[in-house]
Each structure stands twice: as C-alpha cells, then as structure tokens.
Design a protein around this motif. Structure first.
Motif, PDB file in Angstrom:
ATOM      1  N   PRO A   9       7.904   7.744   4.376  1.00  0.00           N
ATOM      2  CA  PRO A   9       7.878   6.752   5.216  1.00  0.00           C
ATOM      3  C   PRO A   9       7.307   5.480   4.528  1.00  0.00           C
ATOM      4  O   PRO A   9       6.041   5.654   4.167  1.00  0.00           O
ATOM      5  CB  PRO A   9       7.244   7.072   6.227  1.00  0.00           C
ATOM      6  CG  PRO A   9       6.135   8.224   5.823  1.00  0.00           C
ATOM      7  CD  PRO A   9       6.798   8.786   4.820  1.00  0.00           C
ATOM      8  N   TYR A  11       5.909   1.197   5.098  1.00  0.00           N
ATOM      9  CA  TYR A  11       5.662   0.062   5.665  1.00  0.00           C
ATOM     10  C   TYR A  11       4.973  -1.059   4.838  1.00  0.00           C
ATOM     11  O   TYR A  11       4.069  -0.828   4.706  1.00  0.00           O
ATOM     12  CB  TYR A  11       5.058   0.299   6.940  1.00  0.00           C
ATOM     13  CG  TYR A  11       4.807  -0.809   7.974  1.00  0.00           C
ATOM     14  CD1 TYR A  11       5.729  -1.515   8.440  1.00  0.00           C
ATOM     15  CD2 TYR A  11       3.496  -1.071   8.419  1.00  0.00           C
ATOM     16  CE1 TYR A  11       5.556  -2.533   9.258  1.00  0.00           C
ATOM     17  CE2 TYR A  11       3.172  -2.040   9.306  1.00  0.00           C
ATOM     18  CZ  TYR A  11       4.390  -2.920   9.625  1.00  0.00           C
ATOM     19  OH  TYR A  11       3.969  -3.995  10.373  1.00  0.00           O
ATOM     20  N   GLU A  13       5.138  -1.692   1.480  1.00  0.00           N
ATOM     21  CA  GLU A  13       4.650  -1.001   0.466  1.00  0.00           C
ATOM     22  C   GLU A  13       5.513  -1.607  -0.825  1.00  0.00           C
ATOM     23  O   GLU A  13       5.680  -0.818  -1.680  1.00  0.00           O
ATOM     24  CB  GLU A  13       4.824   0.607   0.548  1.00  0.00           C
ATOM     25  CG  GLU A  13       4.295   1.323   1.489  1.00  0.00           C
ATOM     26  CD  GLU A  13       2.664   1.490   1.704  1.00  0.00           C
ATOM     27  OE1 GLU A  13       2.118   0.864   0.648  1.00  0.00           O
ATOM     28  OE2 GLU A  13       2.237   1.986   2.667  1.00  0.00           O
ATOM     29  N   ASP A  44      10.158   1.497   7.355  1.00  0.00           N
ATOM     30  CA  ASP A  44       9.795   1.149   8.750  1.00  0.00           C
ATOM     31  C   ASP A  44       9.633   0.024   9.230  1.00  0.00           C
ATOM     32  O   ASP A  44       8.693  -0.385   9.735  1.00  0.00           O
ATOM     33  CB  ASP A  44       8.537   2.064   8.891  1.00  0.00           C
ATOM     34  CG  ASP A  44       8.165   2.207  10.499  1.00  0.00           C
ATOM     35  OD1 ASP A  44       9.053   1.919  11.231  1.00  0.00           O
ATOM     36  OD2 ASP A  44       7.249   2.742  10.667  1.00  0.00           O
ATOM     37  N   ASN A  72       9.819  -1.973  13.053  1.00  0.00           N
ATOM     38  CA  ASN A  72       8.693  -1.031  12.856  1.00  0.00           C
ATOM     39  C   ASN A  72       8.817  -0.030  14.240  1.00  0.00           C
ATOM     40  O   ASN A  72       8.539  -0.406  15.338  1.00  0.00           O
ATOM     41  CB  ASN A  72       7.555  -1.748  12.824  1.00  0.00           C
ATOM     42  CG  ASN A  72       6.486  -0.659  12.632  1.00  0.00           C
ATOM     43  OD1 ASN A  72       5.418  -0.462  13.480  1.00  0.00           O
ATOM     44  ND2 ASN A  72       6.236  -0.335  11.392  1.00  0.00           N
ATOM     45  N   LYS A  75       5.245   5.577  11.899  1.00  0.00           N
ATOM     46  CA  LYS A  75       5.199   6.585  10.836  1.00  0.00           C
ATOM     47  C   LYS A  75       5.669   7.916  11.578  1.00  0.00           C
ATOM     48  O   LYS A  75       6.591   8.504  10.727  1.00  0.00           O
ATOM     49  CB  LYS A  75       3.919   6.837  10.305  1.00  0.00           C
ATOM     50  CG  LYS A  75       3.978   7.866   9.063  1.00  0.00           C
ATOM     51  CD  LYS A  75       2.328   8.122   8.743  1.00  0.00           C
ATOM     52  CE  LYS A  75       2.632   9.309   7.776  1.00  0.00           C
ATOM     53  NZ  LYS A  75       1.431   9.717   7.138  1.00  0.00           N
ATOM     54  N   ASP A  95       3.136  10.136   1.610  1.00  0.00           N
ATOM     55  CA  ASP A  95       2.602   8.817   2.130  1.00  0.00           C
ATOM     56  C   ASP A  95       3.145   7.959   1.014  1.00  0.00           C
ATOM     57  O   ASP A  95       3.010   8.384  -0.403  1.00  0.00           O
ATOM     58  CB  ASP A  95       1.374   8.670   2.153  1.00  0.00           C
ATOM     59  CG  ASP A  95       0.915   9.050   3.598  1.00  0.00           C
ATOM     60  OD1 ASP A  95       1.679   9.401   4.316  1.00  0.00           O
ATOM     61  OD2 ASP A  95      -0.298   8.594   3.811  1.00  0.00           O
ATOM     62  N   GLY A  96       3.543   6.581   1.229  1.00  0.00           N
ATOM     63  CA  GLY A  96       4.125   5.774   0.258  1.00  0.00           C
ATOM     64  C   GLY A  96       3.146   4.949  -0.541  1.00  0.00           C
ATOM     65  O   GLY A  96       3.238   4.129  -1.497  1.00  0.00           O
ATOM     66  N   ASP A  97       1.662   5.265  -0.204  1.00  0.00           N
ATOM     67  CA  ASP A  97       0.899   4.236  -0.709  1.00  0.00           C
ATOM     68  C   ASP A  97       0.035   5.051  -1.875  1.00  0.00           C
ATOM     69  O   ASP A  97      -0.925   4.466  -2.415  1.00  0.00           O
ATOM     70  CB  ASP A  97      -0.095   4.001   0.334  1.00  0.00           C
ATOM     71  CG  ASP A  97      -0.773   5.189   1.317  1.00  0.00           C
ATOM     72  OD1 ASP A  97      -0.513   6.274   0.789  1.00  0.00           O
ATOM     73  OD2 ASP A  97      -1.577   4.929   2.039  1.00  0.00           O
ATOM     74  N   GLN A  99      -1.693   7.688  -1.902  1.00  0.00           N
ATOM     75  CA  GLN A  99      -2.947   8.299  -1.618  1.00  0.00           C
ATOM     76  C   GLN A  99      -2.738   9.877  -1.752  1.00  0.00           C
ATOM     77  O   GLN A  99      -3.542  10.572  -1.856  1.00  0.00           O
ATOM     78  CB  GLN A  99      -3.548   7.928  -0.070  1.00  0.00           C
ATOM     79  CG  GLN A  99      -4.032   6.485  -0.031  1.00  0.00           C
ATOM     80  CD  GLN A  99      -4.615   6.293   1.179  1.00  0.00           C
ATOM     81  OE1 GLN A  99      -4.221   6.222   2.225  1.00  0.00           O
ATOM     82  NE2 GLN A  99      -6.047   5.894   1.116  1.00  0.00           N
ATOM     83  N   ARG A 201      -6.256   3.542  -1.847  1.00  0.00           N
ATOM     84  CA  ARG A 201      -5.120   2.839  -1.758  1.00  0.00           C
ATOM     85  C   ARG A 201      -5.421   1.564  -2.897  1.00  0.00           C
ATOM     86  O   ARG A 201      -6.270   1.142  -2.798  1.00  0.00           O
ATOM     87  CB  ARG A 201      -4.987   2.342  -0.316  1.00  0.00           C
ATOM     88  CG  ARG A 201      -3.806   1.955   0.045  1.00  0.00           C
ATOM     89  CD  ARG A 201      -3.724   1.350   1.355  1.00  0.00           C
ATOM     90  NE  ARG A 201      -2.833   2.064   2.450  1.00  0.00           N
ATOM     91  CZ  ARG A 201      -1.669   1.407   2.249  1.00  0.00           C
ATOM     92  NH1 ARG A 201      -1.074   0.660   1.458  1.00  0.00           N
ATOM     93  NH2 ARG A 201      -0.650   2.074   3.240  1.00  0.00           N
ATOM     94  N   SER A 207      -2.488   0.651   7.554  1.00  0.00           N
ATOM     95  CA  SER A 207      -2.011   0.063   8.954  1.00  0.00           C
ATOM     96  C   SER A 207      -2.487   0.586  10.000  1.00  0.00           C
ATOM     97  O   SER A 207      -2.111   0.287  10.918  1.00  0.00           O
ATOM     98  CB  SER A 207      -0.528  -0.186   8.651  1.00  0.00           C
ATOM     99  OG  SER A 207       0.298   0.947   8.277  1.00  0.00           O
TER     100      SER A 207
HETATM  101  N1  UDP Z   1       3.914   3.644   7.629  1.00  0.00           N
HETATM  102  C1  UDP Z   1       4.851   3.704   8.335  1.00  0.00           C
HETATM  103  N2  UDP Z   1       4.923   3.070   9.528  1.00  0.00           N
HETATM  104  C2  UDP Z   1       3.751   2.565   9.973  1.00  0.00           C
HETATM  105  C3  UDP Z   1       2.524   2.489   9.221  1.00  0.00           C
HETATM  106  C4  UDP Z   1       2.469   3.542   8.175  1.00  0.00           C
HETATM  107  O1  UDP Z   1       5.994   4.136   7.708  1.00  0.00           O
HETATM  108  O2  UDP Z   1       3.862   1.868  11.049  1.00  0.00           O
HETATM  109  C5  UDP Z   1       3.692   4.438   6.153  1.00  0.00           C
HETATM  110  C6  UDP Z   1       2.831   3.828   5.378  1.00  0.00           C
HETATM  111  O3  UDP Z   1       3.740   2.706   4.667  1.00  0.00           O
HETATM  112  C7  UDP Z   1       2.326   4.960   4.321  1.00  0.00           C
HETATM  113  C8  UDP Z   1       2.016   5.975   5.224  1.00  0.00           C
HETATM  114  O4  UDP Z   1       2.828   5.796   6.571  1.00  0.00           O
HETATM  115  O5  UDP Z   1       3.192   5.381   3.571  1.00  0.00           O
HETATM  116  C9  UDP Z   1       0.512   6.076   5.635  1.00  0.00           C
HETATM  117  O6  UDP Z   1       0.170   4.917   6.179  1.00  0.00           O
HETATM  118  P1  UDP Z   1      -1.211   4.578   5.983  1.00  0.00           P
HETATM  119  O7  UDP Z   1      -1.567   4.482   4.567  1.00  0.00           O
HETATM  120  O8  UDP Z   1      -1.296   3.054   6.552  1.00  0.00           O
HETATM  121  O9  UDP Z   1      -2.006   5.479   6.889  1.00  0.00           O
HETATM  122  P2  UDP Z   1      -3.540   6.099   6.392  1.00  0.00           P
HETATM  123  O10 UDP Z   1      -3.307   6.222   4.810  1.00  0.00           O
HETATM  124  O11 UDP Z   1      -4.462   5.350   6.956  1.00  0.00           O
HETATM  125  O12 UDP Z   1      -3.303   7.567   7.163  1.00  0.00           O
END
Ligand code: UDP
Ligand code: MG
Length: 313
Positions: A9, A11, A13, A44, A72, A75, A95-97, A99, A201, A207
């Motif tokens: 997923p 958002y 990125e 998303d 949006n 997630k 996750d797409g970031d 992490q 990140r 987000s």
């Molecule tokens: N994401 C999404 N929709 C949203 C918020 C986040 O698809 O409304 C995706 C985001 O691109 C990422 C993953 O969900 O790939 C995790 O998001 P984020 O890094 O913001 O969250 P955290 O690492 O704090 O859990």
C-alpha cells in the motif's frame, strides 16, 4: 514455480517506489528459478507522482501491477484491496516506505516452505520512537488483550506472509471497519515469527499521526470487543448496589431501628442518594440495550463462524 505476490500500500511514496522495486529485484534475483515475483502496488489516493512512478515500472516489467484508488481510503483498506486482487501462492504485505527490511523476505519464504501458513514480522523495540508513542502502544496492547477474544502480540506488524489458504479466508470478511493484522490474527492457522529492526524512513513522512493512531486504536477496540458497550451496564450495577445499600440503611435506620447515625442524614442528602440510585438503574438499562446491540453487531459484521484449513472427507 511458485508465485509470490508482494502487496504494497502506498500513499505519497514517489521517491520510495523505485527504491523498493530495486531492492525486491535484488532479493528475488537469488531465487529466480524457484519463485516468480509479482508486485502489486495499491496507490491509496496519493497526491504526488506515486502513480507515475508505478506506471513507469509497469512498462519495463509486466509483473508490476497497480490498483489505483480514486481517493485516500487508508492503509487497512488498501491492504485489503491488495489481498483481494493478488494471485500468488503466498503473498507478503510490505510497507512502501522501506521501513520493513526487504532482505528478510527469503526468511519469510523459508518459514512458509517449512509449513507456516502465516509468518508474522515482529518489530524489535524501537529505541528511537518517542516516549509518547511507546506509552500509548503499551496501554493499547494491555487493554486490547484484556478485552479482545484473540491474543494480539505487541509490536507485531503488517509485514507478513500469508499462504493462499489464509488469503482466501481473509477475503471472506465483509466488515468495513477493520484492522488487517487483527483479522489475520483472528483467522488462526499455523504461525511463525520473524524479528526485525525497522529501518528509518528516508523519504516522505509517516502519515500516521497521533489522532490517526488514536482513531485506529478506538476502531480496533470496537471491532474486536464488546467490552466498551458492557462497561455502562457494569457501572450501573455497581452504582445501584452501593446507593441501594446506603438508601436502605438510612431508610431502615431512620424509621424502624432509630439508629442515631442514620437519622443525621438530611432530606437533601437522602434525595441525592435516591437520584444516584435512579442513575444506576438507567445505566443498567443502557447495559441491557448494549447486550442487544452486541448481538446485532455480531450478526451485521457477518464473520464466518469457523475457519477450515482443509477438508478431508
Ligand atoms: N499508507 C497508505 N495509506 C494511508 C497511509 C499510509 O497506504 O492513508 C501506506 C504508506 O504509504 C506506507 C504504509 O502505509 O507504505 C505505512 O505508512 P506509514 O509509514 O505512514 O506508517 P507507520 O510506518 O508510521 O506505521
Ligand atoms: Mg512507515
């Protein structure tokens, strides 16, 4: 050859898309004759050029596919869409970031090959995460494990591998208010765990801010447990019992046994106790209503009654 779907997923990125693609290619290059890599992005409702980056990859590699949301949706919904559409013999949610360390994917697959149907990534305690978030998540897991019917493991993430059986069962859920990993936990199946250190990140911002997390927490309480509903009723029972006892003590003491202490209560104090008693009755009635609503809630979310691994007849 087995097909492994990677569901991502995303958002906003745009900078991470080429990076995560390159990392996935690198990891799967080592086992190209065993597994087919299938990448499914769920965009998303990004407001940056995320979709452009995905389409660019789609042109050079037809195993890159994308679901592009009209706005949006969050997630949890994005992951759900990915699971609904993916075709692999197993899928890995990522996750797409960046992490979630992509280089651990072979470990996930190895556990799956050894018979695990769900492989859960568990994040090692993050030293850099703030005090606020730490305390918040500690309280969250305490409460949820008290009140939910399934055990939720602290720090278990969405970084997971699911076998095809699990994906198919997951796709039967119809509830819209959902937390993906809690539903996966609810399904059961044979599990294995992988511990990892989350990367920082590099591009973009997380987000999930405090309010979004708070909303997610409340949502999980409500969707996993009926406890909040029953709280009012239980409170009512306690209040009614205490004020009822106090009221009877004063009434009997004043008019029958003539105890000096009971006679010291003034009329307004007696009235106060009567009012508290009535409030207790009202709360109990709310609790009773809650029981009926709980029943309706259970029917409406329409969870499957049981989950079968395999039918042997
Ligand atoms: N994401 C999404 N929709 C949203 C918020 C986040 O698809 O409304 C995706 C985001 O691109 C990422 C993953 O969900 O790939 C995790 O998001 P984020 O890094 O913001 O969250 P955290 O690492 O704090 O859990
Ligand atoms: Mg993140």
């Amino acid at each position: 050859m087995k097909k492994i779907s990677i569901v991502i997923p995303v958002y906003n990125e745009e900078k991470n898309i080429p990076l995560i693609y390159a990392e996935l290619q690198k990891v799967f290059a080592g086992c190209a004759n065993e597994y087919i890599l299938d990448i499914l992005f769920v965009n998303d409702g990004s407001s940056d050029n995320t979709i452009g980056e995905i389409e660019k990859l789609g042109q050079i590699n037809q195993n890159v596919r994308c679901i592009d949301f009209s706005r949006n949706f969050g997630k949890e919904v994005a992951t759900t869409a990915g699971l609904n559409e993916c075709q692999g013999d197993a899928c890995i949610m990522l996750d797409g970031d960046l992490q979630h360390p992509v280089e651990l994917i072979p470990d996930f697959i190895a556990k799956w090959e050894k018979g695990a149907e769900v492989v859960v990534g568990i994040r090692n305690e993050n030293k850099s995460s703030g005090m606020f978030k730490k305390i918040g998540s500690a309280i969250f897991y305490k409460i949820i494990n008290r009140i939910a019917e399934i055990e939720i493991i602290p720090n278990a993430t969405d970084y997971r591998l699911l076998d095809r059986v699990v994906i198919d069962e997951f796709n039967r859920f119809t509830e819209t208010n959902r937390m993906t990993r809690a539903l996966v936990d609810w399904l059961g199946f044979r599990r294995a765990y992988i511990y990892f250190d989350a990367n920082e990140r590099i591009h973009g911002n997380a987000s999930y801010n405090f309010w979004k997390l708070f909303k997610l927490a409340i949502n999980s309480f409500v969707s996993l447990s009926l406890f909040p509903l029953q709280l009012a009723g239980n409170l009512g029972i306690v209040i009614t019992l205490i004020s009822g006892l106090a009221g009877s003590y004063i009434l009997l003491g004043k008019y029958f046994f003539h105890t000096p202490f009971a006679s010291t209560f003034s009329d307004s104090e007696n009235l106060a106790i009567l009012l508290v008693f009535l409030v207790g009755i009202i709360l109990i009635s709310i609790g009773l209503l809650a029981l009926y609503i709980a029943n309706i809630h259970k029917e409406v979310i329409n969870r499957p009654m049981y989950i079968v691994r395999k039918k042997k007849i």
